[in-house]
Design an enzyme around this catalytic site. Structure first.
Site, PDB file in Angstrom:
ATOM      1  N   TYR A  98      -3.213  -1.773   1.353  1.00 21.27           N
ATOM      2  CA  TYR A  98      -1.756  -1.927   1.363  1.00 21.27           C
ATOM      3  C   TYR A  98      -1.354  -2.361   2.767  1.00 21.27           C
ATOM      4  O   TYR A  98      -1.417  -1.579   3.704  1.00 21.27           O
ATOM      5  CB  TYR A  98      -1.108  -0.603   0.968  1.00 21.27           C
ATOM      6  CG  TYR A  98       0.398  -0.579   0.882  1.00 21.27           C
ATOM      7  CD1 TYR A  98       1.172  -1.731   0.927  1.00 21.27           C
ATOM      8  CD2 TYR A  98       1.060   0.642   0.738  1.00 21.27           C
ATOM      9  CE1 TYR A  98       2.551  -1.674   0.839  1.00 21.27           C
ATOM     10  CE2 TYR A  98       2.440   0.713   0.637  1.00 21.27           C
ATOM     11  CZ  TYR A  98       3.178  -0.442   0.693  1.00 21.27           C
ATOM     12  OH  TYR A  98       4.551  -0.382   0.608  1.00 21.27           O
TER      13      TYR A  98
ATOM     14  N   LYS B 257      -2.445  -5.183  -1.608  1.00 24.80           N
ATOM     15  CA  LYS B 257      -1.008  -5.315  -1.820  1.00 24.80           C
ATOM     16  C   LYS B 257      -0.454  -5.941  -0.546  1.00 24.80           C
ATOM     17  O   LYS B 257      -0.367  -5.294   0.489  1.00 24.80           O
ATOM     18  CB  LYS B 257      -0.371  -3.955  -2.093  1.00 24.80           C
ATOM     19  CG  LYS B 257       1.146  -3.999  -2.274  1.00 24.80           C
ATOM     20  CD  LYS B 257       1.724  -2.595  -2.436  1.00 24.80           C
ATOM     21  CE  LYS B 257       3.241  -2.642  -2.570  1.00 24.80           C
ATOM     22  NZ  LYS B 257       3.830  -1.269  -2.647  1.00 24.80           N
TER      23      LYS B 257
END
Length: 300
Positions: A134, A162
């Protein structure tokens, strides 16, 4: 494991007294199941993970797994600025039966690129479990540079990223870096507004905030884009865009929780230091919701 499609970054609903709203969480999960999203993320940014106790975190994972029963993927946010804590939280997610972990770049202590690599290397060595990175420099203070991402991707547990840099040049660099060499490495948008552009450029989907309220519309947008029907995807994107902007008019998840409350769905207030949406923004949000196709909006 391969990540593709629409994953909803679930809010954590609270009662009027500030406790975890377990029944409310179950209802929100059932809405996502009804609209056939590809998975949910619990204990992420949108789920207010920094303000949750370890007991609450465990209970949220339990509820998600009990409600979903393997029908869609359950991804658990397990990141921390402490490598050891990230290992422990990832191990817990694995032992409880989740499908994958979403692990944010260590925040506050600002590791170097080498430190970022070693952080994920240590987690990979300690826990054999699918991990989606992330990258969100706006919250962590550190960017996972593309050359570092390539290094991390060679670790056995890493399945995707992400990408929430908001930088279209970096997004293109990441997509191109993996297009030929690692096509199954999932590149997911972390920004609802960039869902369509990222998929059009070669991304694989979205971890979405707005799909807490409009999962049907986001599912249609993502499916259309992944299937190459960009005309349909563009129409949906344009219809949603005002709401997407409004969902980030203040710090996430303040606006999306307000939108859920306006639609009579479980949400409650955010925990301090996040506070309720301002009155001016609440009025603007209500107006935008009224202008959306009402069949898109989940209601209580």
């Amino acid at each position: 494991m391969y990540l593709k499609g629409l994953y909803t970054a679930l809010i954590t609903p609270f009662t009027p007294t500030g406790q975890l709203d377990e029944e409310g969480l179950k209802k929100l999960i059932q809405i996502q199941l009804h609209h056939q999203v590809d998975g949910v993320v619990v204990l992420g940014t949108t789920g207010e993970s920094p303000t949750l106790t370890q007991i609450e975190k465990r209970r949220i994972i339990e509820i998600a797994l009990e409600e979903i029963q393997g029908r869609i993927k359950v991804i658990v946010g397990t990141g921390s600025y402490s490598t050891q804590q990230a290992i422990e939280q990832t191990l817990q997610a694995k032992q409880m039966g989740a499908d994958a972990a979403l692990i944010v770049t260590p925040y506050y202590n600002k590791p170097t690129q080498e430190g970022i690599f070693k952080h994920f290397e240590a987690i990979n060595q300690a826990v054999s479990f699918p991990i989606c990175l992330y990258n969100i420099q706006g919250r962590t203070g550190q960017n996972i540079q593309t050359h570092t991402l390539k290094r991390i991707s060679t670790l056995s547990s890493i399945i995707g990223v992400k990408e929430t840099s908001g930088d279209i040049n970096q997004i293109m660099d990441v997509i191109e870096a993996f297009r030929q060499s690692h096509p199954n490495f999932a590149i997911l948008s972390g920004d609802d507004a960039l869902t369509l552009p990222m998929i059009a450029l070669g991304g694989h989907g979205i971890i979405s905030v707005v799909s807490n309220l409009v999962p049907a519309a986001m599912k249609s947008l993502v499916n259309a884009a992944l299937n190459g029907n960009f005309k349909k995807a563009r129409i949906i994107h344009n219809q949603l865009y005002s709401f997407i902007k409004a969902a980030f008019i203040e710090t996430n998840p303040i606006p999306i929780k307000a939108a859920l409350s306006l639609s009579k769905l479980p949400a409650g207030s955010c925990r301090l230091p996040l506070c309720d949406l301002s009155q001016n923004h609440s009025q603007k949000l209500a107006q935008i919701l009224n202008e959306l196709p009402q069949e898109w909006i989940s209601h209580g």
